[in-house]
Scaffold this motif. Structure first.
Motif, PDB file in Angstrom:
ATOM      1  N   ASP A  67       0.821  -1.201   0.000  1.00 16.42           N
ATOM      2  CA  ASP A  67       0.000   0.000   0.000  1.00 16.42           C
ATOM      3  C   ASP A  67       0.860   1.259   0.000  1.00 16.42           C
ATOM      4  OD1 ASP A  67      -2.303  -1.525   0.070  1.00 16.42           O
ATOM      5  OD2 ASP A  67      -2.284  -1.613   2.261  1.00 16.42           O
ATOM      6  N   ALA A  68       1.993   1.190   0.685  1.00 19.48           N
ATOM      7  CA  ALA A  68       2.868   2.355   0.787  1.00 19.48           C
ATOM      8  C   ALA A  68       4.218   1.896   1.280  1.00 19.48           C
ATOM      9  CB  ALA A  68       2.273   3.367   1.789  1.00 19.48           C
ATOM     10  N   PRO A  69       5.283   2.682   1.063  1.00 17.67           N
ATOM     11  CA  PRO A  69       6.579   2.329   1.614  1.00 17.67           C
ATOM     12  C   PRO A  69       6.475   2.172   3.130  1.00 17.67           C
ATOM     13  CG  PRO A  69       6.796   4.134   0.053  1.00 17.67           C
ATOM     14  CD  PRO A  69       5.321   3.927   0.294  1.00 17.67           C
ATOM     15  N   HIS A 160      16.265  -3.080   7.676  1.00 15.66           N
ATOM     16  CA  HIS A 160      15.389  -2.383   6.723  1.00 15.66           C
ATOM     17  C   HIS A 160      14.783  -3.360   5.716  1.00 15.66           C
ATOM     18  CE1 HIS A 160      13.995   0.235   3.542  1.00 15.66           C
ATOM     19  NE2 HIS A 160      14.864  -0.307   2.714  1.00 15.66           N
ATOM     20  N   PHE A 161      15.605  -4.215   5.143  1.00 22.02           N
ATOM     21  CA  PHE A 161      15.142  -5.142   4.118  1.00 22.02           C
ATOM     22  C   PHE A 161      14.193  -6.189   4.711  1.00 22.02           C
ATOM     23  CE2 PHE A 161      16.503  -8.269   0.567  1.00 22.02           C
ATOM     24  CZ  PHE A 161      15.430  -7.882  -0.208  1.00 22.02           C
ATOM     25  N   LEU A 308      14.898   0.241  -1.541  1.00 24.54           N
ATOM     26  CA  LEU A 308      15.647   1.492  -1.394  1.00 24.54           C
ATOM     27  C   LEU A 308      15.058   2.629  -2.218  1.00 24.54           C
ATOM     28  CD1 LEU A 308      19.369   0.297  -1.499  1.00 24.54           C
ATOM     29  CD2 LEU A 308      17.942   0.726   0.506  1.00 24.54           C
ATOM     30  N   GLU A 309      14.239   2.279  -3.200  1.00 26.33           N
ATOM     31  CA  GLU A 309      13.724   3.290  -4.145  1.00 26.33           C
ATOM     32  C   GLU A 309      13.049   4.491  -3.490  1.00 26.33           C
ATOM     33  OE1 GLU A 309      10.652   5.205  -6.515  1.00 26.33           O
ATOM     34  OE2 GLU A 309      10.282   3.729  -4.955  1.00 26.33           O
ATOM     35  N   PRO A 310      12.224   4.296  -2.426  1.00 29.42           N
ATOM     36  CA  PRO A 310      11.569   5.485  -1.841  1.00 29.42           C
ATOM     37  C   PRO A 310      12.537   6.492  -1.233  1.00 29.42           C
ATOM     38  CG  PRO A 310      10.459   3.478  -1.161  1.00 29.42           C
ATOM     39  CD  PRO A 310      11.755   3.059  -1.794  1.00 29.42           C
ATOM     40  N   PHE A 311      13.789   6.081  -0.994  1.00 29.15           N
ATOM     41  CA  PHE A 311      14.718   6.946  -0.271  1.00 29.15           C
ATOM     42  C   PHE A 311      15.851   7.470  -1.139  1.00 29.15           C
ATOM     43  CE2 PHE A 311      13.204   3.455   2.410  1.00 29.15           C
ATOM     44  CZ  PHE A 311      12.353   4.164   3.238  1.00 29.15           C
ATOM     45  N   LEU A 312      15.903   7.050  -2.403  1.00 33.01           N
ATOM     46  CA  LEU A 312      17.048   7.422  -3.229  1.00 33.01           C
ATOM     47  C   LEU A 312      17.101   8.909  -3.542  1.00 33.01           C
ATOM     48  CD1 LEU A 312      17.255   4.431  -5.717  1.00 33.01           C
ATOM     49  CD2 LEU A 312      18.619   4.867  -3.679  1.00 33.01           C
TER      50      LEU A 312
END
Length: 319
Positions: A67-69, A160-161, A308-312
């Motif tokens: 639904d969301a990061p 995180h992962f 990691l994409e939401p934080f790049l």
């Protein structure tokens, strides 16, 4: 294997074989890995009709539905100075705890698990609030503290992962502890060997590779170390195709925690400045990892890149 998708379906980690139709795909090319958000945005903003991807060279369209990061938001544009200071304090506290753990291991051959678990709790809390800040601040490691900060960064990446994969919190904590202790066997090697800036000869490489078995033996002697931690310590340098060490395990012989550790360990090592090499950018590292055929679990690697994409896009804010 090739697959044709719509341009809005592209994501990080996909290998674009061909862009089909359209006339405004300026700056785009054929035969490349989508390893930066800018490249993804360019494809999505173009008027190409479809995109031909190679799922053997990069990620497939299939992925977990979320639904969301789980942490933070891609809409954020900066890491605040206050967040940076908070994460710096966490790293300092964790380094202090880890120093005690490593000193006991090196001098007495024992592992202070209580201190290690306390360190993981601090890392897990920091990662929940600001994963990229924690990892980023530990990026420029001094020679004498590389082992400390590499261990902290790998622990943070694994926490995180694990949360991204929606593992239960106990499993996440074990992943964090595994990351923190994965290289503990290096404490039993000569410092001069670990800090050497010249090319290692075959004998020195063989000696370095003993760190997995040394660490496993050290932790096993403790008697109360979780089997997952032991497994990660011994096997985090194994490859999916059986080309790793020490046991040349492959495929399904490797547990998920080991496959996760292999990804997080290499990602942090490659994006870290060392005396003998520059730090690779995340994009360069992702390209290298996808290009290392047979090294990593491909599905997990795609998930890792997506996590990691939401934080790049996060950048430090002005002081």
């Amino acid at each position: 294997m090739h697959k044709r998708i719509r341009r809005h379906q592209v994501r990080l980690g996909m290998f674009v074989e061909e862009l089909e139709g359209g006339t405004t795909a300026a700056g785009l090319r054929r035969g490349f890995l989508l390893s930066t958000e800018l490249e993804v945005d360019r494809v999505r903003a173009s008027n190409v009709i479809s995109v031909l991807i190679d799922v053997q060279k990069g990620c497939d369209i299939a992925g977990r539905t979320r639904d969301a990061p789980p942490f933070g938001s891609a809409a954020r544009s900066a890491i605040t100075a206050a967040e940076t200071r908070a994460v710096s304090r966490t790293i300092d506290q964790t380094k202090h705890l880890l120093a005690g753990v490593f000193t006991d291991a090196r001098m007495g051959g024992t592992v202070a698990l209580g201190q290690a678990e306390e360190a993981v709790e601090k890392i897990a809390s920091a990662v929940e609030h600001n994963p990229i800040a924690l990892i980023g601040i530990s990026r420029l490691k001094k020679k004498d503290e590389y082992t400390f900060l590499h261990s902290i960064a790998v622990s943070g990446l694994m926490v995180h992962f694990g949360r991204w994969l929606k593992l239960d919190e106990r499993a996440v904590q074990i992943l964090g502890l595994s990351g923190l202790l994965h290289d503990i066997g290096k404490l039993l090697l000569p410092k001069g060997l670990l800090n050497k800036t010249e090319r290692l000869d075959d004998q020195e490489i063989a000696q370095i590779r003993t760190h997995t078995r040394r660490g496993y033996d050290l932790l096993s002697a403790n008697g109360d170390v979780d089997e997952t931690v032991l497994d990660v310590c011994l096997h985090h340098h194994e490859h999916a195709d059986g080309g790793g060490y020490p046991d040349r395990l492959r495929g399904d012989q490797l547990s998920m925690p080991v496959r996760i550790a292999a990804i997080c360990d290499v990602y942090d090592a490659m994006t870290t400045l060392r005396p003998y090499k520059r730090a690779w950018t995340p994009a360069e590292t992702v390209q290298m990892m996808f290009g290392s055929r047979g090294h990593f679990d491909r599905e997990l690697l795609c998930e890792f890149v997506e996590s990691l994409e939401p934080f790049l896009r996060l950048k430090p804010s002005s002081p």
